[in-house]
Enzyme design. Structure first.
Site, PDB file in Angstrom:
ATOM      1  N   LYS A  54      36.107 -43.838  27.373  1.00 46.08           N
ATOM      2  CA  LYS A  54      35.121 -44.799  26.852  1.00 46.08           C
ATOM      3  C   LYS A  54      33.978 -44.962  27.839  1.00 46.08           C
ATOM      4  O   LYS A  54      32.801 -44.970  27.459  1.00 46.08           O
ATOM      5  CB  LYS A  54      35.798 -46.158  26.599  1.00 46.08           C
ATOM      6  CG  LYS A  54      36.648 -46.165  25.347  1.00 46.08           C
ATOM      7  CD  LYS A  54      37.538 -47.383  25.246  1.00 46.08           C
ATOM      8  CE  LYS A  54      38.513 -47.194  24.089  1.00 46.08           C
ATOM      9  NZ  LYS A  54      39.592 -48.161  24.034  1.00 46.08           N
ATOM     10  N   GLN A  98      41.464 -53.615  26.284  1.00 39.33           N
ATOM     11  CA  GLN A  98      42.333 -52.483  25.925  1.00 39.33           C
ATOM     12  C   GLN A  98      43.735 -52.988  25.579  1.00 39.33           C
ATOM     13  O   GLN A  98      44.357 -53.703  26.357  1.00 39.33           O
ATOM     14  CB  GLN A  98      42.381 -51.488  27.106  1.00 39.33           C
ATOM     15  CG  GLN A  98      43.186 -50.247  26.845  1.00 39.33           C
ATOM     16  CD  GLN A  98      42.563 -49.348  25.774  1.00 39.33           C
ATOM     17  OE1 GLN A  98      41.365 -49.139  25.745  1.00 39.33           O
ATOM     18  NE2 GLN A  98      43.388 -48.827  24.890  1.00 39.33           N
ATOM     19  N   ASP A 121      35.828 -54.165  18.792  1.00 42.46           N
ATOM     20  CA  ASP A 121      37.083 -53.607  18.280  1.00 42.46           C
ATOM     21  C   ASP A 121      37.348 -54.127  16.863  1.00 42.46           C
ATOM     22  O   ASP A 121      38.264 -53.646  16.189  1.00 42.46           O
ATOM     23  CB  ASP A 121      38.243 -54.041  19.203  1.00 42.46           C
ATOM     24  CG  ASP A 121      39.058 -52.855  19.683  1.00 42.46           C
ATOM     25  OD1 ASP A 121      38.759 -51.723  19.260  1.00 42.46           O
ATOM     26  OD2 ASP A 121      39.995 -53.071  20.470  1.00 42.46           O
TER      27      ASP A 121
END
Ligand code: NDP
Length: 294
Positions: A54, A98, A121
């Site tokens: 990422k 994460q 997200d």
């Protein structure tokens, strides 16, 4: 008949190229550099790999990338305090914590602490609710990637019969909503569904997001159907190495499907590319600029 392969690597690279062009335009026309903050708690090896990828792809797209690493035994309050600091930081337009978090941390509380405007997200209940209501929302990246891959084969999904196997908040449920937005007719299957083979056989579009290696067999697939395999299963391979397989029996499905994504090289490639899309969209929305053309 052999299915055509939907090449996630090429499609993701094209998407990253479009994002980079729009980032350059937003920077030069408005002086805004979209910024993504990624929070990694603990040292799960798979999560570390994802976070590195990422970071690299965010920078390559011309965005600012901020990494925050916290120890696995971080206090819940300290993690939430970091999220709140990022919420208030004007250089950060996207926040990704994460997952999975180490044991002892309350994932829902952490996700709920993220400003929905920066929730790249797409897991905050505000975004999930907006998506389910057919309103504009930041949608989870993997389902977004699935739609883009499908549209590389079919320009319109209107009226098509789709089956989504799996109903997680991360993949299955948001994918169903995105397919409804595309005017597909959607069947949602899960571990309690009866006769999956029969349900699959009716579908023009098959999405497998289960986490069970090669569960969907070739003879379940309607001839010519498009198959999008979200599954990433790690199995022991030759010489002590790990082998990745999807949720679809690929070699079998190749013989019946019209088009299919491989694992690796399919959906997985799209997830980070769509994270960049979401960060750019979030930056434009926060700065009240017109939505980017990606
Ligand atoms: P979850 O474990 O959260 O959800 C799995 C879903 O599959 C559940 O809804 C479950 O049903 C359903 N299921 C389990 N067993 C069966 C069965 N025998 N028949 C039908 N349905 C079943 O997984 P995720 O959604 O997070 O991930 C799914 C897969 O996708 C995994 O392999 C994961 O690694 C992969 N993945 C890949 C990504 C990528 O970038 N390519 C990103 C995210 C995930 P129930 O609700 O009834 O329990």
């Amino acid at each position: 008949m052999t299915a055509s392969i939907i090449d996630g690597k090429i499609i993701a690279a094209e998407l990253r190229g479009r994002v980079a062009a729009e980032v350059a335009r937003v920077k030069s026309e408005h002086g805004v550099t979209p910024g993504l903050a990624v929070v990694l708690v603990g040292s799960d090896p798979a999560s570390e790999v994802y976070v590195r990828s990422k970071h690299k792809q965010t920078q390559e797209a011309g965005m600012a990338s901020f990494e925050h690493k916290l120890p696995a035994d971080v206090a819940q309050a300290d993690l939430i305090a970091l999220v709140q600091k990022l919420n208030a930081d004007p250089t950060v337009h996207g926040i990704l914590v994460q997952l999975p978090l180490p044991k002892g941390l309350d994932t829902d509380a952490v996700v709920n602490a993220i400003d929905p405007a920066k929730d790249v997200d797409g897991l905050h209940p505000t975004n999930a609710g907006r998506l389910a209501s057919g309103m504009p929302a930041l949608s989870p990246c993997t389902p977004l990637g699935c739609i883009i891959l499908t549209k590389s084969v079919h320009t319109s999904l209107e009226g098509m019969d789709a089956i989504v196997i799996g109903r997680s908040n991360l993949v299955g449920r948001p994918l169903v909503q995105l397919l409804l937005n595309e005017n597909a007719t959607v069947t949602i299957a899960h571990s309690k569904s009866r006769d999956l083979a029969k349900l699959c056989a009716q579908a023009d579009l098959v999405y497998a997001a289960v986490g069970r290696p090669e569960m969907v067999r070739g003879d379940w697939i309607k001839p010519g159907a498009t198959v999008i395999d979200v599954g990433i299963n790690r199995l022991p391979g030759a010489e002590g190495k790990t082998r990745l397989v999807g949720d679809v029996a690929y070699q079998e499905a190749l013989k019946t499907a019209g088009a299919i994504t491989p694992v690796p090289g399919g959906v997985g490639q799209m997830t980070v590319a769509c994270l960049l899309v979401n960060t750019l969209r979030a930056a434009c929305a926060i700065q009240k600029l017109e939505a980017p053309a990606v």
